[in-house]
Each structure stands twice: as structure tokens, then as C-alpha cells.
Design a protein around this motif. Structure first.
Motif, PDB file in Angstrom:
ATOM      1  N   ILE A  36      31.219  91.510 -15.537  1.00  0.00           N
ATOM      2  CA  ILE A  36      29.231  91.059 -15.436  1.00  0.00           C
ATOM      3  C   ILE A  36      28.644  92.216 -15.820  1.00  0.00           C
ATOM      4  O   ILE A  36      29.017  93.708 -15.361  1.00  0.00           O
ATOM      5  CB  ILE A  36      29.528  90.853 -13.931  1.00  0.00           C
ATOM      6  N   PRO A  37      27.823  92.243 -16.108  1.00  0.00           N
ATOM      7  CA  PRO A  37      27.142  93.416 -16.210  1.00  0.00           C
ATOM      8  C   PRO A  37      26.690  93.826 -15.035  1.00  0.00           C
ATOM      9  O   PRO A  37      26.588  93.529 -13.807  1.00  0.00           O
ATOM     10  CB  PRO A  37      25.743  92.867 -16.764  1.00  0.00           C
ATOM     11  N   VAL A  38      26.414  95.528 -14.758  1.00  0.00           N
ATOM     12  CA  VAL A  38      26.399  96.203 -13.707  1.00  0.00           C
ATOM     13  C   VAL A  38      25.257  95.486 -12.879  1.00  0.00           C
ATOM     14  O   VAL A  38      25.444  95.158 -11.578  1.00  0.00           O
ATOM     15  CB  VAL A  38      26.392  97.591 -13.657  1.00  0.00           C
ATOM     16  N   PHE A  39      24.082  95.523 -13.836  1.00  0.00           N
ATOM     17  CA  PHE A  39      22.356  95.207 -12.703  1.00  0.00           C
ATOM     18  C   PHE A  39      22.825  93.523 -12.625  1.00  0.00           C
ATOM     19  O   PHE A  39      21.947  93.396 -11.855  1.00  0.00           O
ATOM     20  CB  PHE A  39      21.603  95.667 -13.814  1.00  0.00           C
ATOM     21  N   LYS A  40      23.968  92.685 -12.739  1.00  0.00           N
ATOM     22  CA  LYS A  40      23.410  91.785 -12.217  1.00  0.00           C
ATOM     23  C   LYS A  40      25.007  90.798 -11.718  1.00  0.00           C
ATOM     24  O   LYS A  40      24.528  90.464 -11.093  1.00  0.00           O
ATOM     25  CB  LYS A  40      23.851  90.696 -13.947  1.00  0.00           C
ATOM     26  N   ALA A  41      25.694  91.831 -11.111  1.00  0.00           N
ATOM     27  CA  ALA A  41      26.791  91.860 -10.703  1.00  0.00           C
ATOM     28  C   ALA A  41      26.560  91.114  -8.800  1.00  0.00           C
ATOM     29  O   ALA A  41      25.685  91.901  -8.589  1.00  0.00           O
ATOM     30  CB  ALA A  41      28.122  92.628 -10.679  1.00  0.00           C
ATOM     31  N   PRO A  42      26.927  89.572  -8.646  1.00  0.00           N
ATOM     32  CA  PRO A  42      26.816  89.228  -7.215  1.00  0.00           C
ATOM     33  C   PRO A  42      27.741  90.009  -6.063  1.00  0.00           C
ATOM     34  O   PRO A  42      27.868  89.762  -4.947  1.00  0.00           O
ATOM     35  CB  PRO A  42      27.389  88.058  -7.688  1.00  0.00           C
ATOM     36  N   VAL A  43      28.597  91.092  -6.432  1.00  0.00           N
ATOM     37  CA  VAL A  43      29.102  91.083  -5.911  1.00  0.00           C
ATOM     38  C   VAL A  43      30.012  93.158  -6.232  1.00  0.00           C
ATOM     39  O   VAL A  43      28.666  93.328  -6.789  1.00  0.00           O
ATOM     40  CB  VAL A  43      30.437  91.040  -5.852  1.00  0.00           C
ATOM     41  N   PRO A  44      30.146  93.782  -5.206  1.00  0.00           N
ATOM     42  CA  PRO A  44      29.369  94.988  -5.625  1.00  0.00           C
ATOM     43  C   PRO A  44      30.596  95.721  -6.520  1.00  0.00           C
ATOM     44  O   PRO A  44      31.936  94.763  -6.783  1.00  0.00           O
ATOM     45  CB  PRO A  44      30.250  96.097  -4.110  1.00  0.00           C
TER      46      PRO A  44
END
Length: 253
Positions: free
Chosen positions: A233-241
Motif C-alpha cells: 500500500i502507498p505509505v501515505f494511504k495505508a490504513p495501518v501503521p
């Protein structure tokens, strides 16, 4: 003067000398500062405190071993979040060189760093605007430390000679100096292929590139690892740490 008074005076003098000696020993051994207190400084911004929640700065400063009086280069300083923390830690007897390229400043940072630079805590900071493959001013040498926080992956999709950059960083450190580098984890086998799309880099690839310049790995931090991150997942869109690695390299003595 009777003997009891003389003995008392002598005891007081010896106690004072003992305290002075103890202070000298603490200064010589470079006792670690109170990193938690530095992070908790009341004049830090609310925005930086929000960033603290995912960056764990007290643990990062402790892992790096930043101490008062050090001279440090902060690579790709961006808006200066880490630069300010480093400046607060090295104190007025230390110095921080905050590096970024003119192109990145213009596109992404603009006036953010300059605004931060007005803070009293930033008075020991020198802003260095230079390309990444030649990041160190010619008059700068014998650095105690170089930090490269969550930005090496950015360099992989720019027109930068990373081998030259790493060699320049190696040369600028004093023997025994440290390179502290952290970034967002990519999946094994992805190398630098997802640097621009996911803002990640494979840890093994980064290690290979850095070690090719002569750096020796001396420690790895696990305080930013998050197994729940699928790494796709793109870092700036990730729903988790985000799963992140932290590495401590040293220039051999």
C-alpha cells in the motif's frame, strides 16, 4: 582555629572536589541526554507532536546516540521535523547541517523550512542546498553523524548517482562516525522498483548500496516494525501503521 573546625572545612573541600570530579567524569563519558524531555519541550509545535506518534523520536534519538556537542548532517531535511529534534539534542555547542536539493525545496517544501528556522532551537542549524549526489559542502568534514530519515527511497527515482552520494557521505564522516538510516519497507525482491509508487524500498537493497561505500552495520532497531503492514500500500494511504526499518552504520576506525 580548633581541630574540629579544620576537619569540617577539609571535609567540605573534599566533598566539593568529589562533586567536581564526578561532573568531569559525566562530561567525559558523554552521558546520554533526556531524550523524552527533549521531545516533550513545550515550545514544539502541535503538528510535530502529531508526527511523534508514528516516528517515535525519543527512541530514534536514543538508538542513534545523539549527544550534545555533535556535528551532524541531516540528509533530505525537508520541512525540518528531524532537523529540529537533532538541533535541540546537540545543543548550542553542536551544529546541524540540514541538506536538501533546490528542486525538492521548490516542489515540496517551499517556505516550511525557512519558517521553522526562525525558532530559537534552530540557531545552530545551517541550511545546505546541494544536490544529493554531492550533498556535503567542501569545507565540512569529520562529521560525528549523518541521518537519512525516510527519504532514501525518494532518491531512487531521481536522477541521482546513489553510489557517489554514499561515498561522499562516507568520506565526510570522521573515523568511527555513524550513519543512521530509516525507511519504509517494501516486499522482498522489489528492490527500488516501488520507490515512486509506494514510497518504499527493500531493506536488503538499501543495505547492499550503503555497505558498498564502506559502511559497517552495527545495530538494527525494531521499534518501528509493524507486522500488520502488508507492504503493498502507498505509505501515505495505508490504513495501518507502516512497517519501517532503522539501521545504524559506522565508518570503521
Amino acid at each position: 582555629m580548633n581541630r574540629s573546625i579544620l576537619r569540617a572545612a577539609a571535609s567540605t573541600t573534599l566533598a566539593a572536589l568529589a562533586l567536581l570530579f564526578a561532573d568531569g567524569v559525566r562530561a567525559q563519558t558523554g552521558a546520554a541526554p533526556d531524550y523524552a524531555a527533549i521531545v516533550a519541550a513545550p515550545d514544539r509545535s502541535d503538528a510535530d507532536r502529531q508526527t511523534d506518534q508514528r516516528r517515535q523520536p525519543a527512541k530514534m534519538l536514543a538508538f542513534a546516540g545523539v549527544k550534545p556537542g555533535m556535528t551532524i548532517l541531516d540528509m533530505e531535511a525537508s520541512a525540518g521535523y528531524s532537523t529540529e529534534l537533532l538541533a535541540r539534542t546537540v545543543g548550542p555547542t553542536g551544529k546541524i547541517y540540514a541538506q536538501d536539493s533546490a528542486a525538492v525545496i521548490e516542489r515540496f517544501v517551499k517556505d516550511k523550512f525557512d519558517t521553522r528556522a526562525q525558532k530559537p532551537a534552530m540557531q545552530n542549524v545551517v541550511h545546505v542546498v546541494r544536490n544529493y549526489d554531492d550533498p556535503i559542502p567542501p569545507e565540512v568534514s569529520n562529521l560525528d553523524m549523518i541521518t537519512f530519515f525516510f527519504a532514501y527511497h525518494d532518491i531512487t527515482y531521481m536522477e541521482v548517482d546513489r553510489a557517489a552520494m554514499n561515498k561522499k557521505m562516507f568520506a565526510a564522516l570522521k573515523p568511527g562516525g555513524f550513519l543512521i538510516i530509516a525507511d519504509h519497507c517494501a516486499k522482498p525482491g522489489e528492490g527500488v522498483s516501488v520507490g515512486k509508487t509506494l514510497h518504499r524500498i527493500e531493506e536488503a537493497t538499501l543495505k547492499q548500496e550503503v555497505e558498498a561505500a564502506g559502511f559497517k552495520l552495527v545495530a538494527e532497531g525494531d521499534f518501528l516494525h509493524h507486522a500488520e503492514d502488508p507492504r503493498d500500500i502507498p505509505v501515505f494511504k495505508a490504513p495501518v501503521p507502516i512497517d519501517e526499518f532503522v539501521l545504524k552504520y559506522q565508518k570503521p576506525q
